[in-house]
Design an enzyme around this catalytic site. Structure first.
Site, mmCIF file in Angstrom:
data_model
loop_
_atom_site.group_PDB
_atom_site.id
_atom_site.type_symbol
_atom_site.label_atom_id
_atom_site.label_comp_id
_atom_site.label_asym_id
_atom_site.label_seq_id
_atom_site.Cartn_x
_atom_site.Cartn_y
_atom_site.Cartn_z
ATOM 1 N N LYS A 172 -11.656 1.123 -1.965
ATOM 2 C CA LYS A 172 -10.613 1.578 -2.986
ATOM 3 C C LYS A 172 -10.980 1.460 -4.368
ATOM 4 C CE LYS A 172 -7.474 0.994 0.952
ATOM 5 N NZ LYS A 172 -6.898 0.156 1.810
ATOM 6 N N HIS A 176 -5.048 -3.219 -2.820
ATOM 7 C CA HIS A 176 -4.677 -2.220 -3.952
ATOM 8 C C HIS A 176 -4.329 -2.887 -5.246
ATOM 9 C CE1 HIS A 176 -4.000 1.195 -0.966
ATOM 10 N NE2 HIS A 176 -3.833 0.251 -0.006
ATOM 11 N N SER A 206 1.089 -1.187 -0.214
ATOM 12 C CA SER A 206 -0.019 0.049 0.231
ATOM 13 C C SER A 206 0.991 1.168 -0.164
ATOM 14 C CB SER A 206 -0.850 0.080 1.133
ATOM 15 O OG SER A 206 -0.258 -0.375 2.359
HETATM 16 C C1 LIG Z 1 -7.019 -0.124 3.232
HETATM 17 C C2 LIG Z 1 -6.406 -1.310 3.405
HETATM 18 C C3 LIG Z 1 -6.825 -2.059 4.426
HETATM 19 C C4 LIG Z 1 -8.086 -1.709 5.000
HETATM 20 O O1 LIG Z 1 -9.265 -1.724 4.395
HETATM 21 P P1 LIG Z 1 -10.441 -0.885 4.847
HETATM 22 O O2 LIG Z 1 -11.711 -1.678 4.001
HETATM 23 O O3 LIG Z 1 -10.318 0.575 4.536
HETATM 24 O O4 LIG Z 1 -10.588 -1.099 6.348
HETATM 25 C C5 LIG Z 1 -6.691 -3.420 4.379
HETATM 26 N N1 LIG Z 1 -5.352 -3.986 3.801
HETATM 27 C C6 LIG Z 1 -4.753 -3.078 2.839
HETATM 28 C C7 LIG Z 1 -3.541 -3.467 2.421
HETATM 29 C C8 LIG Z 1 -5.037 -1.797 2.870
HETATM 30 O O5 LIG Z 1 -4.364 -0.986 1.979
#
Ligand SMILES: *Cc1c(COP(=O)(O)O)cnc(C)c1O
Length: 398
Positions: free
Chosen positions: A237, A205, A177
């Site tokens: 995302k 991602h 990330s």
């Molecule tokens: C953003 C993210 C999460 C968390 O996801 P949310 O739905 O925002 O709680 C988990 N793992 C990774 C790698 C992330 O980038």
């Protein structure tokens, strides 16, 4: 308590680690309005630009009309609607797996799956750069935690060889990330086979963005459920909505329904959010140009930044960080960009390791080439020419 809190906050401030929130008052797009002034933002995870899509908004409204706003209860009580159920089936089909299970957030999905799979006699192997939610999940499971340096396969092999735990789980981000690079999945899968470990990939991602058809980092390597039995994806995302899911075998999902505490002991996602996520899967397929456009913009950014000798990382994803080192430097650079009408958040420890504070630039399918030109121009002015009194952080020539 007040004294303790004051000193805690002072320490944060002195270490340039204090976090603040920007209030904006505009739809979530690359163009944000703050205090009446327009900015171009380069830090959202809305990679495909779906968060503000009219069809998703319609689906959300329609979902609320049909099912009410709140889900009223957990999934195991009366919170599980047809919208949730259909979304799970569509996510299973999308990822090519037997079943999928919705969670309220990615953070909760990770906590739920790792604690359901592992106990105190087991062992978990995590990349050093894994997302915080995976680290927390490992801690909560009480399994023995082994962390290996980023993508360091010989170390992972050594740790696996030494472990005699009854269950071994290797966990990695698909796309990391904060660095934007991709896990060495074929090697991880090979090691898992050799040492009889399970593999879990959090592709928050990668899904929707990477691979021939947007199926993420697993698609890039042609890996399926046999090699990677546990796949975690998020809906907040690239899919522009909110929520998350675990996809895998019938047995995995059934076991999670029975024992994942962050699934059982929480209110189900609002059904309208599930309805919007369903529409998002359809739009992402129908508007495949978004993914192509995003990757074209990534190439455009990299070419321009390279020409200006900006120090890019080895990333071929929409995450394009520029590492500056000190937290002060990252904050100052971010502030200087802000003055020029650009929002690029400074990412500092503990989100990233000490000494690797950075500008985490992310691109969206809704950016235009001229936005990127402006970004590169500003980065050069701030980081290289050191206009705005910035004390120079990037030395590109020596
Ligand atoms: C953003 C993210 C999460 C968390 O996801 P949310 O739905 O925002 O709680 C988990 N793992 C990774 C790698 C992330 O980038």
């Amino acid at each position: 308590m007040q004294t303790f809190l004051r000193s805690l906050l002072q320490q944060r401030q002195q270490a340039a680690l204090y976090r603040t929130r920007q209030i904006h008052n505009s739809p979530q797009t690359p163009r944000l309005v703050i205090n009446g002034r327009p900015y171009f933002a380069f830090c959202s995870n809305d990679y495909l630009g779906l968060a503000n899509h009219p069809r998703l908004k319609k689906a959300l409204q329609h979902g609320a009309e049909t099912y009410a706003v709140g889900s009223g209860a957990s999934h195991l009580v009366t919170g599980h609607t047809q919208a949730h159920h259909a979304l799970e089936q569509e996510l299973a089909a999308y990822t090519g797996r037997e079943r999928a299970l919705l969670f309220s957030t990615g953070y909760m999905a990770n906590l739920g799956v790792v604690t359901a799979l592992l106990g105190r006699h087991d062992a978990v192997f995590l990349d050093k750069l894994c997302h915080a939610s995976l680290v927390d999940a490992a801690l909560l499971s009480r399994a023995h935690i082994h962390r290996y340096p980023h993508n360091d396969m010989p170390t992972l092999a050594r740790l696996l060889a030494k472990s005699s735990a009854p269950h071994k789980l290797i966990i990695t981000d698909g796309v990391f990330s904060m660095d934007g690079d991709i896990a060495a999945l074929p090697n991880i899968v090979q090691l898992a086979k050799t040492y009889q470990a399970w593999v879990m990939v959090d592709d928050a991602h990668g899904l929707g963005v990477m691979g021939q058809t947007g199926r993420g980092s697993l698609e890039m390597y042609g890996l399926g459920e046999d090699e990677v039995p546990v796949l975690v994806g998020t809906l907040g995302k690239a899919f522009g909505v909110f929520g998350a899911f675990v996809a895998g075998s019938e047995l995995l999902i059934e076991a999670l329904i029975q024992s994942a505490r962050s699934y059982i002991y929480t209110t189900a996602l609002p059904p309208a959010v599930a309805a919007a996520a369903r529409e998002s899967l359809v739009v992402a397929e129908e508007e495949a140009w978004r993914r192509e456009r995003l990757l074209a913009l990534m190439t455009y950014f990299r070419a321009g930044a390279t020409q200006q000798q900006l120090p890019l990382m080895d990333s071929l994803t929409p995450i394009q960080p520029i590492v500056l080192g000190d937290s002060e430097k990252a904050l100052a650079a971010s502030a200087a960009l802000y003055k020029r009408g650009l929002i690029v958040t400074a990412i500092r420890p503990p989100t990233v390791p000490q000494g690797t504070a950075r500008l985490r630039i992310t691109l969206s399918a809704l950016h235009q080439e001229n936005h990127i030109d402006r970004l590169i121009e500003a980065l050069v002015a701030v980081l290289v020419q050191r206009i705005d009194g910035f004390d120079g952080l990037v030395s590109t020539t020596d």
